[in-house]
Write a protein that holds these residues in place. Structure first.
Motif, PDB file in Angstrom:
ATOM      1  N   GLU A   1       8.213  16.657  -1.472  1.00 14.60           N
ATOM      2  CA  GLU A   1       8.488  17.843  -2.286  1.00 14.60           C
ATOM      3  C   GLU A   1       9.892  18.390  -2.086  1.00 14.60           C
ATOM      4  OE1 GLU A   1       6.702  18.569  -4.599  1.00 14.60           O
ATOM      5  OE2 GLU A   1       4.597  18.204  -4.168  1.00 14.60           O
ATOM      6  N   GLN A   2      10.514  18.043  -0.984  1.00 13.58           N
ATOM      7  CA  GLN A   2      11.870  18.521  -0.716  1.00 13.58           C
ATOM      8  C   GLN A   2      12.926  17.459  -1.007  1.00 13.58           C
ATOM      9  OE1 GLN A   2       9.213  19.134   1.557  1.00 13.58           O
ATOM     10  NE2 GLN A   2       9.035  21.071   0.448  1.00 13.58           N
ATOM     11  N   GLY A   3      12.525  16.368  -1.699  1.00 19.48           N
ATOM     12  CA  GLY A   3      13.517  15.379  -2.089  1.00 19.48           C
ATOM     13  C   GLY A   3      13.200  13.953  -1.689  1.00 19.48           C
ATOM     14  N   LEU A   4      11.943  13.521  -1.792  1.00 22.64           N
ATOM     15  CA  LEU A   4      11.533  12.136  -1.505  1.00 22.64           C
ATOM     16  C   LEU A   4      11.935  11.704  -0.098  1.00 22.64           C
ATOM     17  CD1 LEU A   4      12.577  10.344  -4.859  1.00 22.64           C
ATOM     18  CD2 LEU A   4      10.646  11.881  -4.441  1.00 22.64           C
ATOM     19  N   ASN A   5      11.916  12.637   0.845  1.00 20.71           N
ATOM     20  CA  ASN A   5      12.501  12.351   2.155  1.00 20.71           C
ATOM     21  C   ASN A   5      11.771  11.267   2.930  1.00 20.71           C
ATOM     22  OD1 ASN A   5      14.751  14.239   2.215  1.00 20.71           O
ATOM     23  ND2 ASN A   5      13.190  15.842   2.173  1.00 20.71           N
ATOM     24  N   GLY A   6      10.446  11.307   2.936  1.00 21.29           N
ATOM     25  CA  GLY A   6       9.705  10.305   3.703  1.00 21.29           C
ATOM     26  C   GLY A   6       9.925   8.892   3.215  1.00 21.29           C
ATOM     27  N   SER A   7       9.827   8.695   1.897  1.00 23.46           N
ATOM     28  CA  SER A   7      10.006   7.348   1.356  1.00 23.46           C
ATOM     29  C   SER A   7      11.461   6.897   1.453  1.00 23.46           C
ATOM     30  CB  SER A   7       9.515   7.279  -0.093  1.00 23.46           C
ATOM     31  OG  SER A   7      10.171   8.226  -0.911  1.00 23.46           O
ATOM     32  N   ARG A   8      12.388   7.814   1.256  1.00 18.59           N
ATOM     33  CA  ARG A   8      13.796   7.435   1.410  1.00 18.59           C
ATOM     34  C   ARG A   8      14.090   7.002   2.841  1.00 18.59           C
ATOM     35  NH1 ARG A   8      16.706  12.155  -2.314  1.00 18.59           N
ATOM     36  NH2 ARG A   8      16.663  10.954  -4.263  1.00 18.59           N
ATOM     37  N   ALA A   9      13.497   7.693   3.804  1.00 12.25           N
ATOM     38  CA  ALA A   9      13.699   7.320   5.201  1.00 12.25           C
ATOM     39  C   ALA A   9      13.105   5.943   5.481  1.00 12.25           C
ATOM     40  CB  ALA A   9      13.058   8.370   6.113  1.00 12.25           C
ATOM     41  N   PHE A  10      11.907   5.689   4.947  1.00 12.62           N
ATOM     42  CA  PHE A  10      11.267   4.387   5.162  1.00 12.62           C
ATOM     43  C   PHE A  10      12.110   3.263   4.571  1.00 12.62           C
ATOM     44  CE2 PHE A  10       8.406   0.929   4.065  1.00 12.62           C
ATOM     45  CZ  PHE A  10       7.635   0.798   5.210  1.00 12.62           C
ATOM     46  N   VAL A  11      12.606   3.461   3.371  1.00 11.77           N
ATOM     47  CA  VAL A  11      13.441   2.450   2.718  1.00 11.77           C
ATOM     48  C   VAL A  11      14.706   2.181   3.535  1.00 11.77           C
ATOM     49  CG1 VAL A  11      14.915   2.034   0.696  1.00 11.77           C
ATOM     50  CG2 VAL A  11      12.560   2.824   0.388  1.00 11.77           C
ATOM     51  N   LYS A  12      15.295   3.245   4.052  1.00 14.90           N
ATOM     52  CA  LYS A  12      16.515   3.106   4.854  1.00 14.90           C
ATOM     53  C   LYS A  12      16.236   2.429   6.197  1.00 14.90           C
ATOM     54  CE  LYS A  12      20.858   4.249   5.971  1.00 14.90           C
ATOM     55  NZ  LYS A  12      22.066   3.781   5.243  1.00 14.90           N
ATOM     56  N   ASP A  13      15.097   2.782   6.804  1.00 20.63           N
ATOM     57  CA  ASP A  13      14.803   2.322   8.162  1.00 20.63           C
ATOM     58  C   ASP A  13      14.134   0.954   8.214  1.00 20.63           C
ATOM     59  OD1 ASP A  13      15.806   4.765   8.914  1.00 20.63           O
ATOM     60  OD2 ASP A  13      13.854   5.671   9.320  1.00 20.63           O
ATOM     61  N   HIS A  14      13.614   0.466   7.076  1.00 20.98           N
ATOM     62  CA  HIS A  14      12.884  -0.808   7.067  1.00 20.98           C
ATOM     63  C   HIS A  14      13.404  -1.745   5.976  1.00 20.98           C
ATOM     64  CE1 HIS A  14       9.863   0.559   9.963  1.00 20.98           C
ATOM     65  NE2 HIS A  14       9.898   1.716   9.329  1.00 20.98           N
ATOM     66  N   PRO A  15      14.677  -2.130   6.055  1.00 22.19           N
ATOM     67  CA  PRO A  15      15.240  -3.019   5.021  1.00 22.19           C
ATOM     68  C   PRO A  15      14.546  -4.374   4.969  1.00 22.19           C
ATOM     69  CG  PRO A  15      16.733  -2.840   6.902  1.00 22.19           C
ATOM     70  CD  PRO A  15      15.678  -1.805   7.106  1.00 22.19           C
ATOM     71  N   GLU A  16      13.995  -4.809   6.104  1.00 24.79           N
ATOM     72  CA  GLU A  16      13.318  -6.105   6.143  1.00 24.79           C
ATOM     73  C   GLU A  16      12.034  -6.088   5.312  1.00 24.79           C
ATOM     74  OE1 GLU A  16      11.101  -3.674   9.051  1.00 24.79           O
ATOM     75  OE2 GLU A  16      13.196  -3.824   8.419  1.00 24.79           O
ATOM     76  N   ILE A  17      11.394  -4.929   5.216  1.00 25.24           N
ATOM     77  CA  ILE A  17      10.200  -4.798   4.376  1.00 25.24           C
ATOM     78  C   ILE A  17      10.602  -4.664   2.913  1.00 25.24           C
ATOM     79  CG2 ILE A  17       8.250  -3.294   3.807  1.00 25.24           C
ATOM     80  CD1 ILE A  17       7.926  -2.712   6.770  1.00 25.24           C
ATOM     81  N   VAL A  18      11.564  -3.797   2.666  1.00 30.50           N
ATOM     82  CA  VAL A  18      11.992  -3.522   1.290  1.00 30.50           C
ATOM     83  C   VAL A  18      12.495  -4.787   0.607  1.00 30.50           C
ATOM     84  CG1 VAL A  18      13.632  -2.217  -0.133  1.00 30.50           C
ATOM     85  CG2 VAL A  18      12.518  -1.116   1.823  1.00 30.50           C
ATOM     86  N   ALA A  19      13.170  -5.641   1.347  1.00 25.93           N
ATOM     87  CA  ALA A  19      13.708  -6.894   0.773  1.00 25.93           C
ATOM     88  C   ALA A  19      12.614  -7.877   0.396  1.00 25.93           C
ATOM     89  CB  ALA A  19      14.660  -7.541   1.774  1.00 25.93           C
ATOM     90  N   ASN A  20      11.401  -7.658   0.899  1.00 24.20           N
ATOM     91  CA  ASN A  20      10.317  -8.611   0.657  1.00 24.20           C
ATOM     92  C   ASN A  20       9.090  -7.949   0.024  1.00 24.20           C
ATOM     93  OD1 ASN A  20      11.235 -11.275   1.917  1.00 24.20           O
ATOM     94  ND2 ASN A  20      11.676  -9.815   3.553  1.00 24.20           N
ATOM     95  N   VAL A  21       9.349  -6.915  -0.756  1.00 22.91           N
ATOM     96  CA  VAL A  21       8.246  -6.243  -1.444  1.00 22.91           C
ATOM     97  C   VAL A  21       7.799  -7.081  -2.639  1.00 22.91           C
ATOM     98  CG1 VAL A  21       7.614  -4.234  -2.847  1.00 22.91           C
ATOM     99  CG2 VAL A  21       8.865  -3.916  -0.704  1.00 22.91           C
ATOM    100  N   GLN A  22       6.536  -7.427  -2.653  1.00 22.54           N
ATOM    101  CA  GLN A  22       5.939  -8.089  -3.809  1.00 22.54           C
ATOM    102  C   GLN A  22       5.753  -7.076  -4.933  1.00 22.54           C
ATOM    103  OE1 GLN A  22       5.417 -11.052  -4.668  1.00 22.54           O
ATOM    104  NE2 GLN A  22       3.443 -11.456  -5.620  1.00 22.54           N
ATOM    105  N   ALA A  23       5.264  -5.891  -4.570  1.00 20.93           N
ATOM    106  CA  ALA A  23       5.117  -4.788  -5.519  1.00 20.93           C
ATOM    107  C   ALA A  23       4.728  -3.543  -4.748  1.00 20.93           C
ATOM    108  CB  ALA A  23       4.055  -5.086  -6.574  1.00 20.93           C
ATOM    109  N   SER A  24       5.068  -2.389  -5.311  1.00 19.84           N
ATOM    110  CA  SER A  24       4.603  -1.117  -4.771  1.00 19.84           C
ATOM    111  C   SER A  24       3.988  -0.320  -5.916  1.00 19.84           C
ATOM    112  CB  SER A  24       5.764  -0.332  -4.145  1.00 19.84           C
ATOM    113  OG  SER A  24       5.304   0.928  -3.686  1.00 19.84           O
ATOM    114  N   PHE A  25       2.821   0.247  -5.650  1.00 25.24           N
ATOM    115  CA  PHE A  25       2.112   1.055  -6.652  1.00 25.24           C
ATOM    116  C   PHE A  25       2.028   2.490  -6.141  1.00 25.24           C
ATOM    117  CE2 PHE A  25       0.057  -3.234  -6.888  1.00 25.24           C
ATOM    118  CZ  PHE A  25       0.684  -3.636  -8.068  1.00 25.24           C
ATOM    119  N   ASN A  26       2.554   3.417  -6.923  1.00 24.44           N
ATOM    120  CA  ASN A  26       2.610   4.825  -6.525  1.00 24.44           C
ATOM    121  C   ASN A  26       1.811   5.685  -7.498  1.00 24.44           C
ATOM    122  OD1 ASN A  26       4.300   6.897  -4.779  1.00 24.44           O
ATOM    123  ND2 ASN A  26       4.354   7.673  -6.867  1.00 24.44           N
TER     124      ASN A  26
END
Length: 516
Positions: free
Chosen positions: A345-370
């Motif tokens: 609610e204050q700016g996608l902070n949790g997901s932005r942090a996860f994306v920044k902190d886990h590039p190895e996961i983000v690079a191998n995402v098959q799909a994400s459903f939100n």
């Protein structure tokens, strides 16, 4: 040779038939489990009624994270709270708002998030309207008039009836007249604020510095009984939001010279600084464990209500889908992750942090459903600008029951979202992430960020459909023999800017929030 080819072809058909049969059986099992053994009501009660609202920085937010980890453990799913930053720590207490002059009446309202506390005995003071000035210089001369007073900081609405009520019952002439009055009210109030020389955020601080005893607002959500509840900007005096009906009463009394006096008790605790978390649950992949299907929903909420449809329902969908998949599909080909993000609610902070902190996961995402826009059944899926999304999204939708997928409109390749919810954090990083966008159920007016966003607004049949959709698409994405393409489409021209649209830029989270 021909005999061998015929044998291989026959074997291929048999294997293909068995795979299709297994797929159909899995889909049937998911539908049966979701409908006949649903845990949605249990999850909803524990999260919304027992834990309650989940404002970042509050003890209830940490309680929710711990509850989720324990809940997952009970289903045999590993989960953990991952710290990514800190936030201002605050806890809401009791709010009482009583008018004691010119007559006695208890009013409906509550302190805003992060509002400073009154003393235990509260504050008693007269109510005045924000001074009306023709210029910033004149406003400064009028500021002395707010000393020792509660200041009304919102416009007086000309009606407390929603538009749909007017449209149904009013004459055309009467409704046109009211629309004009509403437009004029908004315009006049904007000018009133503009002429102070300050923004609304700055104005609260200026009034506090001038000696005001407190700030009173009414952020009407254009629905019966619904007000949006956001955050306070004051540092030492309380900021409270009052219902449209009671705010109108105070405004009219102050305007007519029948000066109202209030006693306000707004208790809260400023607890310093506290860690912020994402809760991450995992079902490990058996064949391609370093490729990921991510189920995504933000966990936090504003705290006017209990965050039932924003985003309790999205959270419920992802947790229930994980439970079902763990029970029926315990050894997926790819790793399945549920991300319950903090401080969306204050700016996608949790997901932005996860994306920044886990590039190895983000690079191998098959799909994400939100899922994050209310309790309704999913009505649309946008390709988010990924050129080949049409191919794999349609493959995964194919086995979904017709009564569910028949209502879903798809658009490909679509345009990448720069914000709105947590899928945008992944899209910006080039990972194929998609919003499961739902029907409204009067979301914008009645539950989005309002005091009415509570358990009773959940439409469980629609949420169950969303669980079935999510679980089947996750199963299909995990089983898909192909890795999804994240190739981006060529974006169209922006007619307003006169240049080609650009892919949104990945941004880091606010790692230290609410403390300035």
């Amino acid at each position: 040779m021909k005999k061998n080819l015929r044998t291989l072809f026959s074997l291929f058909l048999v294997v293909g038939g068995l795979q299709l049969q297994a797929q159909e059986q899995m889909v049937d099992n998911i539908v049966e489990e979701a409908n006949d053994n649903s845990k949605l009501e249990e999850i909803a009660h524990e999260l919304m009624d027992v834990v309650g609202p989940r404002l970042v920085g509050t003890p209830q937010m940490k309680q929710a994270h711990d509850w989720a980890v324990k809940k997952y453990a009970g289903w045999g799913i590993s989960a953990e709270n991952q710290e990514y930053g800190t936030w201002r720590a605050w806890e809401r207490g009791i709010t009482h708002i009583d008018m004691i002059e010119p007559r006695v009446s208890s009013l409906q309202g509550q302190q805003l998030a992060w509002s400073p506390s009154t003393k235990k005995k509260g504050v008693t003071a007269e109510v005045v309207i924000l001074p009306e000035a023709s210029s910033a210089g004149e406003f400064k001369k009028m500021l002395s008039g707010v000393k020792g007073k509660f200041v009304l900081m919102s416009a007086l609405q000309p009606t407390g009836r929603p538009a749909h009520n007017w449209e149904k019952w009013a004459t055309d002439k009467s409704w046109d007249k009211m629309k004009g009055a509403m437009k004029e009210t908004d315009s006049l109030w904007r000018n009133r604020v503009k002429n102070t020389g300050y923004t609304s955020k700055e104005l609260s601080k200026v009034l506090e510095e001038a000696g005001a005893e407190g700030i009173i607002t009414s952020y009407w959500s254009k629905g019966f009984g619904a007000n949006k509840i956001f955050g306070a900007y004051t540092k030492d005096v309380p900021s409270i939001d009052v219902s449209l009906e009671d705010y109108g009463l105070l405004y009219r009394l102050a305007e007519s010279g029948n000066t109202p006096k209030l006693k306000v008790v707004a208790q809260s605790k400023d607890l310093g600084e506290t860690p912020t978390f994402n809760t991450i649950a995992r079902i490990e992949g058996s064949e391609k464990p370093e490729e990921y299907v991510i189920l995504s929903a933000h966990f936090d909420s504003w705290d006017g209500g209990t965050g039932a449809t924003d985003n309790g329902t999205g959270t419920m969908v992802m947790m229930e889908a994980m439970r079902i998949l763990k029970k029926l599909y315990p050894n997926p080909k790819r790793t399945i992750i549920a991300g319950h993000w903090g401080s969306e609610e204050q700016g996608l902070n949790g997901s932005r942090a996860f994306v920044k902190d886990h590039p190895e996961i983000v690079a191998n995402v098959q799909a994400s459903f939100n899922q994050d826009n209310g309790t309704g059944r999913v009505k649309s899926i946008n390709g988010q600008g990924f050129l080949h999304a049409y191919d794999y999204i349609n493959r995964w939708l194919a086995p979904v029951p017709q009564e569910i997928k028949g209502e879903i409109e798809t658009s490909f390749p679509g345009l990448p979202s720069g914000g709105g919810s947590d899928y945008a954090s992944f899209v910006a990083a080039g990972a194929p992430a998609f919003s499961l966008s739902s029907l409204s159920w009067s979301y914008g007016n009645y539950t989005w960020h309002t005091n009415l966003d509570t358990y009773d607004k959940i439409v469980f049949d629609d949420v169950r459909n969303n669980v079935i959709l999510t679980a089947i698409m996750t199963y299909m994405a995990s089983e898909d023999p192909e890795k999804t393409s994240n190739e981006k489409s060529v974006l169209p021209m922006n007619s307003r800017a006169g240049k080609q649209m650009e892919w949104p830029e990945a941004r880091d989270a606010t790692r230290k929030g609410g403390l300035d």
